[in-house]
Motif scaffolding. Sequence first.
Motif, short mmCIF file in Angstrom:
data_model
loop_
_atom_site.label_atom_id
_atom_site.label_comp_id
_atom_site.label_asym_id
_atom_site.label_seq_id
_atom_site.Cartn_x
_atom_site.Cartn_y
_atom_site.Cartn_z
N LEU A 297 45.67 -38.75 2.96
CA LEU A 297 45.69 -39.63 4.13
C LEU A 297 45.65 -38.81 5.41
O LEU A 297 44.97 -39.16 6.37
N PHE A 298 46.35 -37.70 5.38
CA PHE A 298 46.35 -36.84 6.56
C PHE A 298 44.95 -36.30 6.85
O PHE A 298 44.47 -36.36 7.98
N PHE A 299 44.30 -35.78 5.80
CA PHE A 299 42.94 -35.29 6.00
C PHE A 299 41.99 -36.42 6.40
O PHE A 299 41.11 -36.24 7.24
N GLY A 300 42.19 -37.58 5.78
CA GLY A 300 41.37 -38.73 6.13
C GLY A 300 41.53 -39.06 7.61
O GLY A 300 40.56 -39.36 8.31
N MET A 301 42.76 -38.95 8.08
CA MET A 301 43.04 -39.22 9.47
C MET A 301 42.32 -38.24 10.38
O MET A 301 41.71 -38.61 11.37
N LEU A 302 42.41 -36.95 10.03
CA LEU A 302 41.73 -35.95 10.85
C LEU A 302 40.25 -36.27 10.96
O LEU A 302 39.64 -36.11 12.00
N ARG A 303 39.67 -36.72 9.83
CA ARG A 303 38.23 -36.96 9.85
C ARG A 303 37.89 -38.26 10.56
O ARG A 303 36.89 -38.36 11.25
N ALA A 304 38.75 -39.25 10.37
CA ALA A 304 38.47 -40.53 11.01
C ALA A 304 38.61 -40.43 12.53
O ALA A 304 37.90 -41.09 13.27
N GLY A 305 39.52 -39.56 12.95
CA GLY A 305 39.74 -39.44 14.39
C GLY A 305 38.70 -38.57 15.09
O GLY A 305 38.59 -38.58 16.31
N THR A 306 37.95 -37.82 14.28
CA THR A 306 36.99 -36.87 14.85
C THR A 306 35.97 -37.56 15.76
O THR A 306 35.62 -37.04 16.82
N ALA A 307 35.50 -38.73 15.33
CA ALA A 307 34.43 -39.39 16.08
C ALA A 307 34.88 -39.69 17.51
O ALA A 307 34.19 -39.34 18.47
N LEU A 308 36.05 -40.29 17.64
CA LEU A 308 36.51 -40.65 18.99
C LEU A 308 36.86 -39.41 19.80
O LEU A 308 36.66 -39.36 21.01
N MET A 309 37.36 -38.41 19.09
CA MET A 309 37.70 -37.15 19.76
C MET A 309 36.43 -36.53 20.34
O MET A 309 36.44 -35.97 21.42
N GLN A 310 35.33 -36.63 19.62
CA GLN A 310 34.06 -36.12 20.13
C GLN A 310 33.56 -36.98 21.28
O GLN A 310 33.11 -36.49 22.31
N ALA A 311 33.65 -38.31 21.07
CA ALA A 311 33.04 -39.20 22.04
C ALA A 311 33.82 -39.24 23.35
O ALA A 311 33.24 -39.21 24.42
N GLU A 312 35.14 -39.27 23.25
CA GLU A 312 35.95 -39.45 24.45
C GLU A 312 36.39 -38.15 25.08
O GLU A 312 36.35 -38.00 26.29
N ALA A 313 36.85 -37.21 24.24
CA ALA A 313 37.34 -35.96 24.81
C ALA A 313 36.27 -34.89 24.79
O ALA A 313 36.47 -33.79 25.27
N GLN A 314 35.12 -35.22 24.21
CA GLN A 314 33.97 -34.32 24.17
C GLN A 314 34.27 -32.98 23.49
O GLN A 314 33.68 -31.97 23.82
N VAL A 315 35.22 -33.02 22.57
CA VAL A 315 35.51 -31.79 21.83
C VAL A 315 34.46 -31.65 20.74
O VAL A 315 34.30 -32.56 19.93
N PRO A 316 33.76 -30.54 20.69
CA PRO A 316 32.73 -30.43 19.66
C PRO A 316 33.33 -30.29 18.26
O PRO A 316 34.46 -29.81 18.09
#
Lengths: 350, 387, 512, 297
Positions: A297-316
């Motif tokens: 679940l933790f890893f799933g969370m990291l991956r699920a959150g990646t999209a918004l982290m890229q889109a909003e915080a522009q972290v590559p």
Amino acid sequence: MRKSGSELIGSINLRPFVESLIAIFVGFLIGGIVLLAFGYNPFEAYYWLFQGALGSTRGIASTLKYATPIMLTALTFAIGTRTGIFNIGAEGSFYFGAIAAVIFTNIWPNMWFGLAMGMLLGALWALPAAVLKVYRGVHEVISTIMLNWIGWFFVLWLIVGPYANPNDPNKTIRIPVEARMPEIGYGLSIAIIFAVLASVLTYFLLWHTTTGFGMRASGMNERAARYAGMNPKRAVMWSFLIGGLLSGLGGAMKIMGEGPTYAISQGGANIYGFGFDGIGVSLVGRNHPLGIILAALFFGMLRAGTALMQAEAQVPLEIIKVIQGIIVITVAVPSLYDLVKKAFHRGAAQ
Amino acid sequence: ISPGGEESTKGAIAIVYDVGGRGDLSFNDMAYLGAKRAAEEFNLDLVEMQSNSEDDYVKNLETLAAQKKYLVIIAVGFMMTDAVKQVADEYPDQKFAIIDGYIPDKDNVMSILFKENEGSALVGALAGLIAANDGKDKVGIVLGMEIPVLYKFEAGYRFGVKWAEDYYKQKEGKDVAIDVLYQYTGTFNDAAKGKAAARAQLAQGAWVIYQVAGGTGLGVFDAVAEVLDSQGKKMGPPFAIGVDSAQDWIKPGVIIASMMKRVDVGVYTAVKDAVEGNFKGGIVELGLKEGGVGISTVDDVMAMFDSLPEDTQQQKLKDLGFNSRDELKQYLEQTRAQVPDWVWDAVKELQDKIVAGVIKVPAPMDQEGIQKVREAKTWQEMMELAS
Amino acid sequence: MERTPIIEMKGIVKVYPDGTKALKGVDLTVYKGEILGLLGENGAGKTTLMKILFGMLHPTSGKILINGEEVRFRSPSDAIAHGIGMVHQHFTLVEVFDALHNIILGMEGHGLFSKIDVDKARQKLQRLMDDLNFQVPLDVPVEDLPVGVQQRIEILKMLYRDVDVLILDEPTAVLTPIEVEELFRVLRQLKEEGKTIIFISHKLNEVIELTDRVTVIRKGEVIGTVETKDATPQLLAKMMVGRDVVLRIEKPPKEPGEPILRVENLRVKGDRGEEAVKGLSFEVRAGEIFGIAGVEGNGQTELIEAISGLRKVEGGKVYLQGNDVTGKGPKELYDLGMAHIPEDRTHMGLILDMTVTENSVLGLHWRKKFQRFRGVIHWGKVREHARALIEQFDISAPGTEAPVKSLSGGNQQKLIVAREVSKEPVFIIAAQPTRGVDVASTEYIRNYLIRLRNEGKAVLLVSADLDEILQLSDRMGIIYEGEFMGIVKPEEVTTEEIGMMMGGIRYEEIRK
Amino acid sequence: MSAGDVLTILFTSLMAMVPIVLTSVGAAWSERAGVVSIGYEGVLLISAFFGAIFAELAGSAVVGLIGGVIVGILLGMLHGALTVYLKGDHVIPGIGINLLSLGIVPFGILAYWGTAGQHQLPEDATMWHLATPYGELSPMVLVTIIIAVVTWWVLFKTPLGLRVRAVGENPEAADALGINVERYRFWSTVYGHALAGLGGAFMSVDWLGLVHKTMSGGRGFIALANMVFSGWNPLISLIGGWLFGFFEALAAWLAPKHIIPGQFILMLPYIMTLIIVAGIIGRARPPKWDGRPYKRE
Ligand SMILES: Nc1ncnc2c1ncn2[C@@H]1O[C@H](COP(=O)(O)OP(=O)(O)OP(=O)(O)O)[C@@H](O)[C@H]1O
Ligand SMILES: Nc1ncnc2c1ncn2[C@@H]1O[C@H](COP(=O)(O)OP(=O)(O)OP(=O)(O)O)[C@@H](O)[C@H]1O
Ligand SMILES: [Mg+2]
Ligand SMILES: [Mg+2]
């Protein structure tokens, strides 16, 4: 005697859980410093990460979706470890589970049949490593790495040749609609339930059955297991086969339970890498089936959150991978726990 | 990394790369070029989104669509087809463009497809004629993983080679038979494997090698360079042929030309249409005629080179041992001069005929289709497969 | 004779990281040229104290003086540099190396990167072995050597380093009487040469025979030090245990019943494919203890493993209560009423990383009473079982859920005995049942074996401790190179005769 | 098959063997000392990247190779610190390093050179090669052979090797003889990773003359399999690594002939390895304390 950290609840020890939590915290801390170093605001980045993963029903659904396949491949590795085997063959079994689902649901469009055949083929692909280990003493690291590659090319051949989709050659033929796993919502299917169930069953198997007792005993001390009337060779066999079966299930559910494609992509793009990811998940979950549920679940969370982290915080994505790497590395340090505990005690004493 | 910055912009576009990501030397990189150009020209924010695995497509597209702030979301790669279909249904007001994916029937999705077979035919003709001219009887093609999208490249290349045989016979009155050595290396990510494959083909007599293998293809360039090196030469033949972008600048002298797939043009057009209110769902197919594919010219290469950041350009020139941009350009021209003009003219002739619709290049979609092309004896026979 | 202290340990306290307070302020003085005995029950802290002296552990507090000067050891190399050497309770040999390399390890001479001068080392070693008349094969991997030889290697390892003080932690636990004699001879010779020796043992008569003084430790504290010439076994035992200990075993005469185990012409191969058991025949009857005596490495291990289903039988038959059980696995044998206290408790009898509960059910786990339903273990019942064993056998354990490795050796052994007895066997194999076990536990275990016999069970006892065999057995077989030199009753033979049989002379020949 | 073909396959395999053999030899040494790492894949990739940077800055391939070694040393120190001194799990950090490499390298290529995904090294930053019509040979082939032989010799003939093996077989025994177990383990880990670092730098500054974001291509894992294959023996690692390279080169040579579907040709090296191991080599025994942290108390 002391009843603190080392006291056991049933056979579930909470210390590793706390250890992992601390490690994850430290990992985020170092990751934050890395983010800062590259000019990103860590608070913003993490905010969007969690927002994306847990901030909405859709986010939670994708967290669960991402967790599903790696939970199963992690179980494969964990069972191996508990039986004294470094089984990295989950990857290969996963491919075969996936291709089995494609082949057999198109023969008989039935979900249960597809899952069963996925498990069967997954287990079958684990068999050579088991036999080579038990009868020829071939170290599983060699056999599983080689079998992963062989299986990879074999499945590539199947999906580009015999099972290519004549209407859309970029993928294999699809899972018939009747055989697909029912959706819970937001693209999440009941596969997650099966995965959690598999983890609980694996826990039950390893800690509550005679067979599991035999497997764990063989893993810790083969001579003692033999002495106790157990059969270490059989334990090794079981370990590989059950492991293969679980990864095979993972592979089958990856195709049968995850839209929109319901087919294997050419080049195996949607079945590749889950076995390797599973190793990390298992280790962070301390090779315990229940820990694995949380770790997945933790890893799933990291991956699920990646999209918004890229889109909003522009972290590559690369930086996100670096942070994930750091978190995994910190998990390796159990003494973090002791350091933290010591600090607390000192604090309390003052 | 985040262009646009603080200045006020007229809106935003988003681009979702497939798993190859930036640096695949292929459509992701090209798509970036197009998107960057469009963003600069129309004063838009550009949000880039990479995908860790195929499972991220739906998630990435959905996340962007939910933000409801993009003029158009561009999905790069055929792998995203199903994901775009799904998300486009969920967000009917959001415009999407997909590169290489076939989605004919949605108002809010523009599918941009390329006729790689046509471009490949040109480089096939080039390769075949170079070989024939030098009295050689083999050319090669090194591909990545065996996936059906690559069949179009292989088929076009074969077509070009067969056409070259015919052309040469007409011209010189001599029969030539040129074999195409081909191999799928099983990976897009392993330059060393590409090098071994090219080495093997060179040893077996291949005179020109076309690479359609992403990162693996980098090894093909290196293998050809090595052979030149061992003969004390800086320029071919033997030559390598690049793919997707004008790759000539990667190893000038070694790469005679590249089969360009102008994903940048496709992306740019999609953005432009969206900005100007001309966006229409449906299929846009870009072939030779539309300038969507082609054989690279020196100008193309220089444009590609110019798209690199300024200091990278300087460094690159230094690395290659040139004092100025012009020297590079001269060098590229000199490389091309290793091949007689009539060859280039012949390639041009084939291009014209394809553009005119006189000649059709086969575009097989599956194993069966490519097998038929492989077995065909003449380009005319192949052309029949094209319809 | 004027006695100068060579070692003084003052107020040594040791608290292990897990909180165990192993030493609570120990003072110990060792005089130059003496043999000091160190006595104490399992877990008293003897090993801990010696590891501190050897620099392997750091004391929590306290100080050490060597020749009157305070020292601080960071590691064993410091101790060795100060002339202190230690032979550990659990051997510390690299099993895949031969004796030569084990001995020279860390003292190979020259630089780290030059070729090891094997010939020179061999010469030096040969001289050392000749001086002491104490030989070991130098070129065989030590894992293929019997324990007795392994121990010699351990001792040579230290002598090779020219130590003045030699610490021996329970060296005799694994030795045969002959080997013990040999060891004592060497130790006395070393003492003659001026070396100081610290000797740890549970065996009171050995301590009395060998040492000059004895220091007794109990629960991390020194109880007292006595001159050996003033000591008696009873006194020492009382100091150790804190109460009077009956050092005699009561064994009422008993008429044995039906044969329970019958072995016919058994042939078994050893690990290297050699014939280790060469056609043995014997039987063990109900209400009888049948002892097997012999120098270790004469086929005892292979014999037990074959009978208990752990090793392939090459020829011959084994019957248990009349059933042919040749080639049957341990599980079937347990079902048929066998129990087995194995000689190697840490590698076979227990799984050290598992809990006391889990270990308490090894080999019984498929019994109906421990299952919820077929194949599913009822851990609640198992835990009760473990608690019962702990109580009944007075095992000192931190709790049922503690890993069994946290128990001291003696308590580990008691747990095994308890578990095996709880199988309610008709036939029990007891291999080295009291090895490394303290006096009180030894007493307990031996009496328990007698009790089993009195209850009509058949006991097969294998022990390197001849006293134990003589005390307990109703009949005994003396094994030599896989064959019995004779099967006799202990009261019918003299120790000399047994010694001759152990050396390979048949009983008939002796009697002639 | 002509003599030229044979030479092509031979040269290709000799070059392909270098990173695998170096990594296997390093890993064998490290595991002989008892430290397992599965992070070599990441080490190869990261050192290929940094090796190229070093080479370019200095204008010398040799400096690039040394740079790779330095990167290997640093990563080895990280792994050593975690496993040897902090007594952590041996497998987890490797997974972390592999993950890390997939972030650092693509990001670094773009950040440092401005080109996405790949970079071609200038001539002065690449290694001199012996050029023949059948392929090129790098001096590193010889260096690799020497390293394998010397490592074997040191491991089995010298005091250092004896101690390293003792530390991996029975650290308690070594400890009791005053050998600093932690120090030997730590530096053995560093050595193992340093060789992998050399192998990684070889890939970029020597073999291929380029950096690509995924160029390690699974060689770190193959090297681990080869290490087990060799029974943790550097000399046999050399042969095993070459054999693997040989079958890979043979597969590449056979592929254009299309005797069987291409995917089956690609399986060749893996199938052959499995057959050799199953048929000839069989049981391999790892060092007894391999992968187990050693604590005195
Ligand atoms: N003597 C017995 N008494 C009760 N039940 C038994 C007995 N022997 C076997 N069983 C039952 O039969 C099942 C299979 O037994 P067995 O021990 O062979 O299983 P296993 O789990 O394969 O063993 P192992 O753990 O040794 O691999 C067990 O689950 C157990 O319940
Ligand atoms: N590593 C350790 N961690 C925690 N406690 C320990 C450790 N080693 C020993 N102990 C505990 O310290 C105490 C003293 O142990 P020690 O080994 O010194 O006893 P001993 O006198 O040598 O016993 P024996 O006769 O069984 O060898 C025991 O209670 C033991 O359980
Ligand atoms: Mg069983
Ligand atoms: Mg002790």
